[in-house]
Structures are given as structure tokens and as C-alpha cells.
Design a protein around this motif. Sequence first.
Motif, short mmCIF file in Angstrom:
data_model
loop_
_atom_site.label_atom_id
_atom_site.label_comp_id
_atom_site.label_asym_id
_atom_site.label_seq_id
_atom_site.Cartn_x
_atom_site.Cartn_y
_atom_site.Cartn_z
N VAL A 280 0.78 -1.29 -0.03
CA VAL A 280 0.01 0.10 -0.18
C VAL A 280 0.83 1.28 0.02
O VAL A 280 0.71 2.36 -0.79
CB VAL A 280 -0.97 0.00 1.24
CG1 VAL A 280 -1.72 1.16 1.32
CG2 VAL A 280 -2.05 -1.37 1.20
N ALA A 281 1.83 1.15 0.72
CA ALA A 281 2.96 2.19 0.88
C ALA A 281 3.59 2.55 -0.45
O ALA A 281 3.78 3.40 -0.88
CB ALA A 281 3.75 2.06 2.05
N ASN A 282 4.00 1.43 -1.16
CA ASN A 282 4.69 1.33 -2.31
C ASN A 282 3.81 1.95 -3.43
O ASN A 282 4.35 2.99 -4.28
CB ASN A 282 4.99 0.06 -2.72
CG ASN A 282 6.20 -0.15 -3.59
OD1 ASN A 282 6.59 0.90 -4.30
ND2 ASN A 282 6.67 -1.31 -3.83
N ILE A 283 2.51 1.72 -3.37
CA ILE A 283 1.77 2.18 -4.55
C ILE A 283 1.49 3.72 -4.26
O ILE A 283 1.61 4.49 -5.29
CB ILE A 283 0.36 1.69 -4.36
CG1 ILE A 283 0.40 0.18 -4.75
CG2 ILE A 283 -0.81 2.09 -5.27
CD1 ILE A 283 -0.87 -0.87 -4.46
N ALA A 284 1.39 4.14 -3.01
CA ALA A 284 1.18 5.78 -2.69
C ALA A 284 2.36 6.38 -3.07
O ALA A 284 2.26 7.67 -3.73
CB ALA A 284 0.86 5.84 -1.10
N LEU A 285 3.45 5.79 -2.85
CA LEU A 285 4.79 6.71 -3.13
C LEU A 285 4.98 6.64 -4.62
O LEU A 285 5.49 7.65 -5.23
CB LEU A 285 6.01 6.11 -2.29
CG LEU A 285 6.64 4.74 -2.34
CD1 LEU A 285 7.63 4.91 -3.60
CD2 LEU A 285 7.23 4.18 -1.32
N VAL A 286 4.64 5.71 -5.46
CA VAL A 286 4.92 5.67 -6.78
C VAL A 286 4.06 6.65 -7.60
O VAL A 286 4.50 7.66 -8.32
CB VAL A 286 4.74 4.40 -7.42
CG1 VAL A 286 5.13 4.39 -9.01
CG2 VAL A 286 5.44 3.17 -6.81
N LYS A 287 2.98 6.92 -7.00
CA LYS A 287 1.80 7.77 -7.56
C LYS A 287 2.31 9.09 -7.25
O LYS A 287 2.21 10.19 -8.09
CB LYS A 287 0.52 7.62 -7.03
CG LYS A 287 -0.17 6.48 -7.64
CD LYS A 287 -1.27 5.77 -6.90
CE LYS A 287 -2.54 6.68 -7.21
NZ LYS A 287 -3.73 5.94 -6.39
N ASN A 288 3.01 9.48 -6.13
CA ASN A 288 3.59 10.60 -5.42
C ASN A 288 4.57 11.07 -6.46
O ASN A 288 4.82 12.26 -6.85
CB ASN A 288 3.75 10.45 -4.11
CG ASN A 288 4.18 11.88 -3.50
OD1 ASN A 288 3.49 12.98 -3.67
ND2 ASN A 288 5.22 11.87 -2.71
N ASN A 289 5.47 10.09 -6.78
CA ASN A 289 6.54 10.40 -7.84
C ASN A 289 6.18 10.73 -9.27
O ASN A 289 6.80 11.64 -9.71
CB ASN A 289 7.38 9.05 -7.79
CG ASN A 289 8.34 8.89 -6.39
OD1 ASN A 289 7.97 9.70 -5.70
ND2 ASN A 289 8.56 7.77 -6.20
N ALA A 290 5.16 9.85 -9.64
CA ALA A 290 4.76 10.54 -11.14
C ALA A 290 4.11 11.65 -11.04
O ALA A 290 4.32 12.34 -12.07
CB ALA A 290 3.46 9.25 -11.25
#
Length: 304
Positions: A280-290
Amino acid sequence: MTFPITYSPEVAKARIDGTPIVALESTIITHGMPFPQNVDTAREVEAVVREGGATPATIAILNGQLHVGLTDAELNELAQAKNVAKVSRADMPVCIASGGYGATTVAATMIAAHLAGIRVFATGGIGGVHRGAEETFDISADLREFSTTPVTVVAAGAKAILDIPKTLEVLETLGVPVITYGQDEMPAFWSRSSGLPSPLRLDDPAAIARAQEVRSAMGLPGGQLIANPIPMEAEIPREEIMPVIEDALVKSEAERITAKEVTPFLLDAMYKATAGRSLVANIALVKNNASLAAKIAGSFTNKG
Ligand code: PSU
Ligand code: MN
């Protein structure tokens, strides 16, 4: 001679229109997350890039063809395919020459992005110096890529499964700017804090684009690592994640996991140990990076 690349229809259009493009890697899809979260996340990340006013270009090798931008059907196929190789700088030409399927790591995605004239790329975390590298020599090819290929990569810092101080030392030796966005401390992927100061800091996406342009204009090869802290509400604090990481490392040693298998093994072990919270954390951070990558891509003065 220009290298043959298959562009998705939307990336081909963006290239003609000269509008911003953000590259995305595919190892995170095939080796970083389980199905179906991997394809859902890939779609969500692409949507975030579009909302940010840029065009997403997910990069992969399908049937020996280098694809820059995947159609939804291709993305879905890749996310479920079984024998997809994890392809870095060394493997990429072999995979293409032999007509294989390959998911690109950070290093390989940078190479493909540069061939396609794309300057910005968003991912989760980069490869780095593994703990115990003084014995194993396990240092990701991602690090050296930053010193040669002029692409700005937005990541959430290096994971604490790696040796973060050694990773920073190697990047410094290679002359790679490590720039944290919006805070003084280097973030550590699942956590906003690593306990280490960031070598550099910038708070403005336009300044990040300008720094890459200056780097290239000075004739300095290579890109930049932008460390973007995970959003507050999604972070797993350092005290909580460290014991989970230690356990995963012990397991990987006990099972004698080496080379390319190390990173996927550790990610999977942590997913199990946190009942999915690490994902869940991984998904949130990838979106934030995008989202940050789209802002940077839109700030380059010279689009080509
Ligand atoms: N970090 C993640 N998820 C990943 C990876 C890193 O959070 O899937 C992938 C990236 O593609 C990165 C690669 O380039 O692992 C690094 O692998 P290695 O350590 O074998 O170089
Ligand atoms: Mn490695």
C-alpha cells in the motif's frame, strides 16, 4: 542510424506535438508487485501522469521489440506474463536480439528513455549498494547509469533493505546529484526519514528541470536522482519498518538468494510480513513520484 522503437499511439502523438512525456519502468510491474495490484497500480500511475499534464510512457521489451509506451492490452499482458526477464543495461541488447520479453529496471528504462528523447522518469525506488556489498560486491547497475545517461529519475529514496550510506557514497563518487524534494533529510522509501542528511535539496520542479539542463549544457554526462518523500499519510515509520527489513534480510541469507533475485525476494518477504501494508505504501509513493515527474517534465524549456 536511429534505434527502432515501437511507440504507443499516445506517446507517438506527444512526440509530434512536443508535449511533456514521463517514462515509467516495468520491473516494478513484473518483479516488484503481485498481480493484480501490479497492473492496477501501473494504470493508476499512468493516470496520475496524465492528470499532471504529461503523457506516460511505460517501457518494456515485447517479442524483441523495444516499446516506449504500452497500450492497455500490452500492459495487461505484461503484468500476467510468466517468463519475463528482469532486464538491466547488460541484458537489454541480448533480450532484444533474441526476441525475448523483458521488464526494464531503472538502468534499462533510463537507456530507453534517452533513446526516445525523454528526460524524466518516475519509479518507486532505485537499486543501490546492498548490505554486505563488501563481501558480495552487489551494487546495482542503476547507480552507474546515473553517471552516463541524462535522465532525471524521481524515486522515493533508496530502500532500507539497501545500505543507504554506501549508496550515497557511490553516487557521490560517480558525480551524481542526489536532490531531495522539499526536505533536508534523505527519505528512505517507506519512511520519510532515513536519519541521513540529503546531499542536495530543491523545492521547485522547475529548478530540478533547470539543473538537468545545466548539467547537460556543461557537457557533463548523466542524470539526477530526485528523492521524493512518501506522503505522510502513507508512510510506515522507521521504527516499525526496520525490524521487518531485518527479518527479510535474515531470510534471504538463509535461503542463499543472490544477484537479480535479491530485490524481488526482499520485497515479497516484506509484503507477507506486513500483511500487504508495504505494498500500500509502495503504491502511494509511486503515484506521488509520478505526479512530481509530470511537473518536472512540463518545466523543461527545450522539449526536444
Ligand atoms: N525498487 C522497488 N521496486 C522494484 C525495484 C526497485 O521498490 O521493483 C527494481 C527496479 O527496477 C530497480 C531494480 O532498477 O529493482 C534494481 O534491481 P537490482 O538491485 O538487481 O539492480
Ligand atoms: Mn544486484
